[in-house]
Design a protein around this motif. Structure first.
Motif, short mmCIF file in Angstrom:
data_model
loop_
_atom_site.label_atom_id
_atom_site.label_comp_id
_atom_site.label_asym_id
_atom_site.label_seq_id
_atom_site.Cartn_x
_atom_site.Cartn_y
_atom_site.Cartn_z
N LYS A 267 40.15 42.74 47.47
CA LYS A 267 39.57 41.86 46.45
C LYS A 267 40.68 41.00 45.86
O LYS A 267 41.16 41.24 44.74
N TRP A 268 41.09 40.00 46.61
CA TRP A 268 42.20 39.16 46.18
C TRP A 268 41.95 38.51 44.83
O TRP A 268 42.80 38.58 43.92
N LYS A 269 40.80 37.88 44.64
CA LYS A 269 40.53 37.18 43.39
C LYS A 269 40.50 38.13 42.20
O LYS A 269 40.90 37.77 41.10
N GLU A 270 40.03 39.36 42.45
CA GLU A 270 39.97 40.35 41.38
C GLU A 270 41.29 41.08 41.18
O GLU A 270 41.45 41.84 40.24
N GLY A 271 42.23 40.89 42.12
CA GLY A 271 43.57 41.41 41.93
C GLY A 271 43.84 42.81 42.43
O GLY A 271 44.78 43.45 41.97
N ASP A 359 49.20 30.55 42.79
CA ASP A 359 49.35 31.40 41.60
C ASP A 359 48.15 31.29 40.67
O ASP A 359 48.15 31.85 39.57
N LYS A 360 47.10 30.59 41.12
CA LYS A 360 45.91 30.42 40.30
C LYS A 360 44.93 31.57 40.58
O LYS A 360 43.90 31.41 41.22
N GLN A 361 45.28 32.71 40.05
CA GLN A 361 44.56 33.95 40.32
C GLN A 361 44.78 34.89 39.14
O GLN A 361 45.59 34.61 38.25
N LYS A 362 44.07 36.01 39.11
CA LYS A 362 44.11 36.94 37.97
C LYS A 362 45.52 37.23 37.48
O LYS A 362 45.80 37.23 36.29
N TYR A 363 46.41 37.51 38.42
CA TYR A 363 47.77 37.91 38.06
C TYR A 363 48.82 36.92 38.53
O TYR A 363 49.94 37.30 38.86
#
Length: 398
Positions: A267-271, A359-363
């Motif tokens: 779950k890349w977007k969710e980190g 880098d436009k993601q949860k973390y």
């Protein structure tokens, strides 16, 4: 003035917090706490290119440069990609098209180019010569594949002396010609002298994997299509693979990591990335059980991977890992960099991973990989030999 003072104090506090080795990140249902992290360069963005192998290995070497106490540097990915495409094309023709020619590659391609051709900084060679602000390689790949397919048919009955220059012409059209010399921070370099200035020796690094179809403690050529160099990987038991990563992180070394990212628990977007266990019907009661047994296999699978927080995960064995590889459930998908260790709110262990999908993601481009996911889905790792536990180095001759 008070609001300004408050804002300034808050900014200072956040700055101090960002520099601390341990911090907490959270996503719905998850609460990750960094236990140990290493110093890293910025997250890079491969955008719409299949060159994760280069972005991850370049980031790995950027981290190594920082670890060695040198000034951080942004390394050119497309310098590496240009040479990799060129040499891969030569091998493709020499083998009559019997190797894979695509955007994909191996993490070993970067040290190969480093040793054979040198390195360049990003500012000296961006490789964006085709009207795009970010990397988009679909058209380039199609152009090269069409060209090489025609050359491989040998319409002149034998190869001309110009075919490779034609391939290089395509690369130069899209990336730009590689300069023989360039200026960087007031000095003139060639790619070779620049590589020498960075304090990196590719011979100081080693690759590891863990499969039982080859003997342990001996190297073998990993059978994946993107290993066009026929690179060898030292084969070690699964426990040793984890021990190498743990020891590396504890000593301040990052680890280049190639893995399968096609699992439903990635779950890349969710980190996060986890390997949920199948639900045990014996543990279900009443209406929950009656609802579960009515679900189709597809519905059960969707529910299995509808992860909102820590879940029970599979217990990975060496045999299970091998079976996944043999049946091609585990595939060579993506290159990343392991940069830390963390835990969730239940005490489960994770590795913190630096990715190249912006880098436009949860973390901010980082995510957390559970131990079951790492053990099951790792293809290989690449690490400084100094970071390998002494007993493993001695046993394998690394």
């Amino acid at each position: 003035m008070k609001p300004i003072i408050i804002v300034a104090a808050l900014a200072a506090a956040l700055s101090v917090q960002a520099q601390e080795a341990a911090k907490t990140d959270s996503v719905e249902g998850f609460k990750f706490t960094d236990v140990k992290t290493v110093k890293t360069g910025p997250v890079r963005d491969q955008n719409k290119s299949g060159t994760c192998w280069c972005f991850s290995s370049n980031s790995f070497f950027e981290n190594e440069i920082i670890r060695k106490g040198h000034k951080p540097v942004d390394l050119s990915e497309m310098f590496v990609v240009w040479h990799t495409y060129d040499d891969k094309a030569d091998k493709y023709i020499r083998t009559n098209g019997k190797i894979n020619f695509s955007q994909g590659g191996s993490g070993l391609d970067v040290p190969y180019v480093w040793a054979a051709y040198g390195m360049m900084p990003e500012e000296a060679y961006k490789g964006l010569n085709y009207g795009e602000d970010n990397h988009v390689h679909g058209e380039l790949e199609s152009a090269m594949q069409g060209y090489l397919s025609a050359i491989n048919r040998k319409p002149n009955r034998r190869l001309s002396t110009a075919w490779r220059k034609g391939l290089q012409g395509i690369l130069n059209a899209y990336f730009g010609e590689i300069p023989q010399t360039f200026e960087y921070e007031g000095k003139t370099y060639t790619p070779r002298t620049f590589a020498q200035s960075l304090g990196i020796n590719p011979d100081d690094y080693a690759t590891f994997t863990s499969f039982t179809h080859h003997p342990f403690d001996k190297p073998f050529v990993l059978e994946v299509s993107d290993n066009w160099l026929s690179g060898q990987y030292m084969n070690v038991p699964l426990a040793d693979l984890k021990a190498i990563v743990d020891n590396a992180i504890d000593k301040g070394y990052s680890v280049a990591w190639a893995a399968d990212v096609s699992e439903g628990g990635f779950k890349w977007k969710e980190g996060f990335a986890v390997m949920p266990a199948d639900k045990d019907e014996a543990d279900l009661e009443g209406t929950e059980l009656s609802r579960w047994v009515k679900l189709s296999d597809a519905e059960k699978n969707r529910e299995k991977y509808d992860v909102k927080g820590p879940v029970k995960e599979i217990e990975v064995t060496q045999e299970m890992r091998q079976d996944m590889f043999d049946r091609q459930e585990t595939t060579d998908d993506h290159g990343m960099v392991i940069v830390g260790k963390a835990t969730d709110q239940n005490g489960n262990e994770y590795y913190k991973v630096q990715n190249s999908w912006t880098d436009k993601q949860k973390y901010g481009g980082y995510f957390y990989v559970s131990m079951p996911y790492f053990l099951a889905k790792t293809m290989d790792i690449y690490v400084n030999k100094e970071a390998v536990p002494a007993a493993i180095r001695k046993r394998t001759g690394i």
